[in-house]
Design a protein around this motif. Structure first.
Motif, PDB file in Angstrom:
ATOM      1  N   GLY A   1       0.779  -1.241   0.000  1.00 11.33           N
ATOM      2  CA  GLY A   1       0.000   0.000   0.000  1.00 11.33           C
ATOM      3  C   GLY A   1       0.801   1.277   0.000  1.00 11.33           C
ATOM      4  O   GLY A   1       0.239   2.373   0.006  1.00 11.33           O
ATOM      5  N   MET A   2       2.113   1.184  -0.012  1.00 17.30           N
ATOM      6  CA  MET A   2       2.956   2.364  -0.047  1.00 17.30           C
ATOM      7  C   MET A   2       3.332   2.686  -1.496  1.00 17.30           C
ATOM      8  O   MET A   2       3.362   1.800  -2.348  1.00 17.30           O
ATOM      9  CB  MET A   2       4.224   2.090   0.769  1.00 17.30           C
ATOM     10  N   ASN A   3       3.612   3.947  -1.774  1.00 22.36           N
ATOM     11  CA  ASN A   3       4.128   4.343  -3.085  1.00 22.36           C
ATOM     12  C   ASN A   3       5.572   4.787  -2.945  1.00 22.36           C
ATOM     13  O   ASN A   3       5.910   5.538  -2.022  1.00 22.36           O
ATOM     14  CB  ASN A   3       3.309   5.492  -3.679  1.00 22.36           C
ATOM     15  N   LEU A   4       6.437   4.324  -3.853  1.00 24.46           N
ATOM     16  CA  LEU A   4       7.808   4.795  -3.913  1.00 24.46           C
ATOM     17  C   LEU A   4       7.931   5.744  -5.096  1.00 24.46           C
ATOM     18  O   LEU A   4       7.500   5.412  -6.203  1.00 24.46           O
ATOM     19  CB  LEU A   4       8.780   3.622  -4.081  1.00 24.46           C
ATOM     20  N   ILE A   5       8.507   6.904  -4.865  1.00 23.83           N
ATOM     21  CA  ILE A   5       8.657   7.896  -5.925  1.00 23.83           C
ATOM     22  C   ILE A   5      10.056   7.773  -6.525  1.00 23.83           C
ATOM     23  O   ILE A   5      11.059   7.908  -5.826  1.00 23.83           O
ATOM     24  CB  ILE A   5       8.428   9.325  -5.392  1.00 23.83           C
ATOM     25  N   ILE A   6      10.097   7.509  -7.822  1.00 21.22           N
ATOM     26  CA  ILE A   6      11.352   7.436  -8.571  1.00 21.22           C
ATOM     27  C   ILE A   6      11.230   8.362  -9.764  1.00 21.22           C
ATOM     28  O   ILE A   6      10.304   8.217 -10.570  1.00 21.22           O
ATOM     29  CB  ILE A   6      11.666   6.002  -9.030  1.00 21.22           C
ATOM     30  N   ASP A   7      12.120   9.319  -9.859  1.00 20.75           N
ATOM     31  CA  ASP A   7      12.089  10.280 -10.963  1.00 20.75           C
ATOM     32  C   ASP A   7      10.727  10.964 -11.059  1.00 20.75           C
ATOM     33  O   ASP A   7      10.147  11.096 -12.140  1.00 20.75           O
ATOM     34  CB  ASP A   7      12.428   9.579 -12.282  1.00 20.75           C
ATOM     35  N   GLU A   8      10.196  11.369  -9.894  1.00 23.79           N
ATOM     36  CA  GLU A   8       8.942  12.121  -9.760  1.00 23.79           C
ATOM     37  C   GLU A   8       7.712  11.318 -10.187  1.00 23.79           C
ATOM     38  O   GLU A   8       6.657  11.897 -10.459  1.00 23.79           O
ATOM     39  CB  GLU A   8       9.012  13.440 -10.542  1.00 23.79           C
ATOM     40  N   THR A   9       7.829   9.994 -10.243  1.00 30.16           N
ATOM     41  CA  THR A   9       6.691   9.146 -10.581  1.00 30.16           C
ATOM     42  C   THR A   9       6.410   8.188  -9.440  1.00 30.16           C
ATOM     43  O   THR A   9       7.329   7.579  -8.884  1.00 30.16           O
ATOM     44  CB  THR A   9       6.971   8.341 -11.866  1.00 30.16           C
ATOM     45  N   ASP A  10       5.104   8.055  -9.075  1.00 26.87           N
ATOM     46  CA  ASP A  10       4.704   7.141  -8.007  1.00 26.87           C
ATOM     47  C   ASP A  10       4.620   5.712  -8.529  1.00 26.87           C
ATOM     48  O   ASP A  10       4.035   5.459  -9.594  1.00 26.87           O
ATOM     49  CB  ASP A  10       3.325   7.533  -7.462  1.00 26.87           C
ATOM     50  N   HIS A  11       5.180   4.782  -7.746  1.00 24.98           N
ATOM     51  CA  HIS A  11       5.127   3.368  -8.102  1.00 24.98           C
ATOM     52  C   HIS A  11       4.640   2.588  -6.878  1.00 24.98           C
ATOM     53  O   HIS A  11       5.337   2.550  -5.856  1.00 24.98           O
ATOM     54  CB  HIS A  11       6.502   2.866  -8.526  1.00 24.98           C
ATOM     55  N   PRO A  12       3.441   1.976  -6.944  1.00 20.17           N
ATOM     56  CA  PRO A  12       2.915   1.227  -5.797  1.00 20.17           C
ATOM     57  C   PRO A  12       3.813   0.050  -5.417  1.00 20.17           C
ATOM     58  O   PRO A  12       4.303  -0.678  -6.276  1.00 20.17           O
ATOM     59  CB  PRO A  12       1.548   0.739  -6.290  1.00 20.17           C
ATOM     60  N   LEU A  13       3.995  -0.126  -4.119  1.00 18.76           N
ATOM     61  CA  LEU A  13       4.794  -1.219  -3.578  1.00 18.76           C
ATOM     62  C   LEU A  13       3.858  -2.313  -3.078  1.00 18.76           C
ATOM     63  O   LEU A  13       3.000  -2.069  -2.228  1.00 18.76           O
ATOM     64  CB  LEU A  13       5.667  -0.707  -2.426  1.00 18.76           C
ATOM     65  N   ILE A  14       4.021  -3.508  -3.628  1.00 15.17           N
ATOM     66  CA  ILE A  14       3.203  -4.662  -3.255  1.00 15.17           C
ATOM     67  C   ILE A  14       4.125  -5.721  -2.655  1.00 15.17           C
ATOM     68  O   ILE A  14       5.159  -6.053  -3.236  1.00 15.17           O
ATOM     69  CB  ILE A  14       2.476  -5.241  -4.483  1.00 15.17           C
ATOM     70  N   ILE A  15       3.764  -6.241  -1.500  1.00 13.64           N
ATOM     71  CA  ILE A  15       4.569  -7.249  -0.815  1.00 13.64           C
ATOM     72  C   ILE A  15       3.824  -8.572  -0.807  1.00 13.64           C
ATOM     73  O   ILE A  15       2.658  -8.641  -0.407  1.00 13.64           O
ATOM     74  CB  ILE A  15       4.872  -6.842   0.645  1.00 13.64           C
ATOM     75  N   LYS A  16       4.512  -9.616  -1.239  1.00  8.26           N
ATOM     76  CA  LYS A  16       3.937 -10.954  -1.221  1.00  8.26           C
ATOM     77  C   LYS A  16       4.871 -11.880  -0.446  1.00  8.26           C
ATOM     78  O   LYS A  16       6.041 -11.543  -0.235  1.00  8.26           O
ATOM     79  CB  LYS A  16       3.712 -11.450  -2.649  1.00  8.26           C
ATOM     80  N   VAL A  17       4.336 -13.008  -0.036  1.00  7.88           N
ATOM     81  CA  VAL A  17       5.131 -13.925   0.770  1.00  7.88           C
ATOM     82  C   VAL A  17       4.803 -15.360   0.375  1.00  7.88           C
ATOM     83  O   VAL A  17       3.689 -15.649  -0.082  1.00  7.88           O
ATOM     84  CB  VAL A  17       4.872 -13.702   2.287  1.00  7.88           C
ATOM     85  N   ALA A  18       5.791 -16.224   0.498  1.00  2.72           N
ATOM     86  CA  ALA A  18       5.599 -17.653   0.267  1.00  2.72           C
ATOM     87  C   ALA A  18       6.500 -18.421   1.225  1.00  2.72           C
ATOM     88  O   ALA A  18       7.488 -17.874   1.732  1.00  2.72           O
ATOM     89  CB  ALA A  18       5.908 -18.030  -1.180  1.00  2.72           C
ATOM     90  N   SER A  19       6.170 -19.684   1.447  1.00 10.35           N
ATOM     91  CA  SER A  19       6.950 -20.516   2.362  1.00 10.35           C
ATOM     92  C   SER A  19       7.673 -21.607   1.599  1.00 10.35           C
ATOM     93  O   SER A  19       7.208 -22.083   0.569  1.00 10.35           O
ATOM     94  CB  SER A  19       6.035 -21.159   3.412  1.00 10.35           C
ATOM     95  N   LEU A  20       8.820 -21.986   2.152  1.00 12.30           N
ATOM     96  CA  LEU A  20       9.564 -23.149   1.679  1.00 12.30           C
ATOM     97  C   LEU A  20       9.621 -24.134   2.844  1.00 12.30           C
ATOM     98  O   LEU A  20      10.568 -24.112   3.637  1.00 12.30           O
ATOM     99  CB  LEU A  20      10.974 -22.747   1.253  1.00 12.30           C
ATOM    100  N   PRO A  21       8.602 -24.978   2.982  1.00 12.08           N
ATOM    101  CA  PRO A  21       8.546 -25.889   4.141  1.00 12.08           C
ATOM    102  C   PRO A  21       9.781 -26.763   4.283  1.00 12.08           C
ATOM    103  O   PRO A  21      10.246 -27.011   5.400  1.00 12.08           O
ATOM    104  CB  PRO A  21       7.292 -26.728   3.861  1.00 12.08           C
ATOM    105  N   SER A  22      10.337 -27.215   3.165  1.00 16.51           N
ATOM    106  CA  SER A  22      11.500 -28.102   3.242  1.00 16.51           C
ATOM    107  C   SER A  22      12.706 -27.409   3.860  1.00 16.51           C
ATOM    108  O   SER A  22      13.569 -28.047   4.468  1.00 16.51           O
ATOM    109  CB  SER A  22      11.865 -28.616   1.847  1.00 16.51           C
ATOM    110  N   ALA A  23      12.769 -26.065   3.687  1.00 18.36           N
ATOM    111  CA  ALA A  23      13.883 -25.300   4.237  1.00 18.36           C
ATOM    112  C   ALA A  23      13.481 -24.526   5.492  1.00 18.36           C
ATOM    113  O   ALA A  23      14.300 -23.832   6.082  1.00 18.36           O
ATOM    114  CB  ALA A  23      14.404 -24.317   3.189  1.00 18.36           C
ATOM    115  N   LYS A  24      12.198 -24.633   5.885  1.00 13.51           N
ATOM    116  CA  LYS A  24      11.663 -23.893   7.030  1.00 13.51           C
ATOM    117  C   LYS A  24      11.946 -22.397   6.889  1.00 13.51           C
ATOM    118  O   LYS A  24      12.391 -21.728   7.817  1.00 13.51           O
ATOM    119  CB  LYS A  24      12.248 -24.430   8.345  1.00 13.51           C
ATOM    120  N   MET A  25      11.687 -21.891   5.666  1.00 18.11           N
ATOM    121  CA  MET A  25      11.949 -20.490   5.345  1.00 18.11           C
ATOM    122  C   MET A  25      10.703 -19.819   4.791  1.00 18.11           C
ATOM    123  O   MET A  25       9.906 -20.441   4.103  1.00 18.11           O
ATOM    124  CB  MET A  25      13.043 -20.382   4.256  1.00 18.11           C
ATOM    125  N   GLN A  26      10.570 -18.527   5.099  1.00 16.69           N
ATOM    126  CA  GLN A  26       9.615 -17.674   4.422  1.00 16.69           C
ATOM    127  C   GLN A  26      10.397 -16.733   3.507  1.00 16.69           C
ATOM    128  O   GLN A  26      11.486 -16.285   3.865  1.00 16.69           O
ATOM    129  CB  GLN A  26       8.807 -16.837   5.419  1.00 16.69           C
TER     130      GLN A  26
END
Length: 268
Positions: A65-90
């Protein structure tokens, strides 16, 4: 090494992208560092080739939900997540419709390198650091690996130095052999401006060219320590690191996890 919190800012990570030397290390290094008793977090760009359904990625609304401004242009920031059960990592993924959706890692379907790869590196580095602030997780070590992560040390030390999440952190830049052919050019170099991170801080590196070598040198300049991935790394990058007095870990054959963990400890 005493137990530490280690953040990995990677460029590609298996099994989310095809297996190669970089993507395999992007997965194995955090996994083995975690197995040594350290707490880890791992980030990757959400490249268009990553199948969200098959890999069970889902958006983290509270971090997006945040916007990052690069060269005076807004770019929405989207964060996603996934798990690797075999490595016990997110794994956290930085996403944006303009920079990553339906787009390859470096090139289009015809093999042509994207003209905005310099901007994509800016967005990724800043996106990771903004997400980390929201997570409220304060790493002891940040390990940056691959071209997309090379600007992170610059932003950590110049733009985020007064943030609690980064105030006492040690930054490691792992330098790699050439990953792309393009010269990003002075136009893209000047788009790095953010807070106290200024073009003037990197001008000495990029004023004549902004190729893979210069991008890696930016990471080196603002890192506390440098790891050389293998013998094919441009010697100019290694010489630059040594000229700045940075601790340098030469290429490690075989079991690199303990060597890396021990190297982290030398920075404290």
């Amino acid at each position: 090494m005493k137990a530490k919190k280690v953040l990995f800012i990677t460029t590609e990570l298996e099994p989310f992208v095809a297996e190669n030397e970089h993507s395999l290390k992007g997965r194995l290094l955090p996994q083995t560092i975690q197995e040594l008793g350290h707490e880890i977090r791992s980030f990757s760009p959400k490249w268009g080739s990553i199948n969200e359904r098959r890999n069970q990625l889902h958006e983290v609304i509270r971090l997006s939900g945040m916007n990052l401004i690069i060269d005076e242009t807004d770019h929405p920031l989207i964060i996603k997540v996934a798990s690797l059960p075999s490595a016990k990592m997110q794994v956290y993924f930085i996403d944006n419709d303009d920079y990553f959706m339906k787009r390859g890692m470096l090139t289009d379907k015809d093999g042509k390198e994207y003209a905005d790869n310099g901007e994509r590196a800016i967005f990724y580095a800043r996106g990771v650091l903004e997400t980390l602030k929201k997570l409220g997780w304060n790493p002891d070590v940040i390990h940056c690996y691959g071209w997309a992560a090379a600007l992170a040390p610059f932003y950590i030390k110049q733009a985020y130095y007064d943030e609690p999440s980064f105030r006492n952190v040690k930054v490691v830049m792992e330098v790699s052999p050439k990953e792309f052919e393009s010269d990003f050019g002075s136009v893209n170099a000047k788009k790095v401006e953010y807070k106290d991170a200024h073009y003037a801080d990197i001008q000495d590196i990029v004023e004549n060219a902004y190729t893979h070598t210069e991008l890696e040198k930016i990471g080196v300049k603002f890192a506390d320590g440098v790891i050389v991935e293998n013998k094919d790394v441009d010697p100019a990058i290694i010489e630059y690191a040594k000229s700045l007095g940075r601790p340098v870990l030469d290429p490690v054959e075989g079991d690199f996890n303990k060597a890396y963990s021990d190297f982290y400890e030398t920075l404290f």
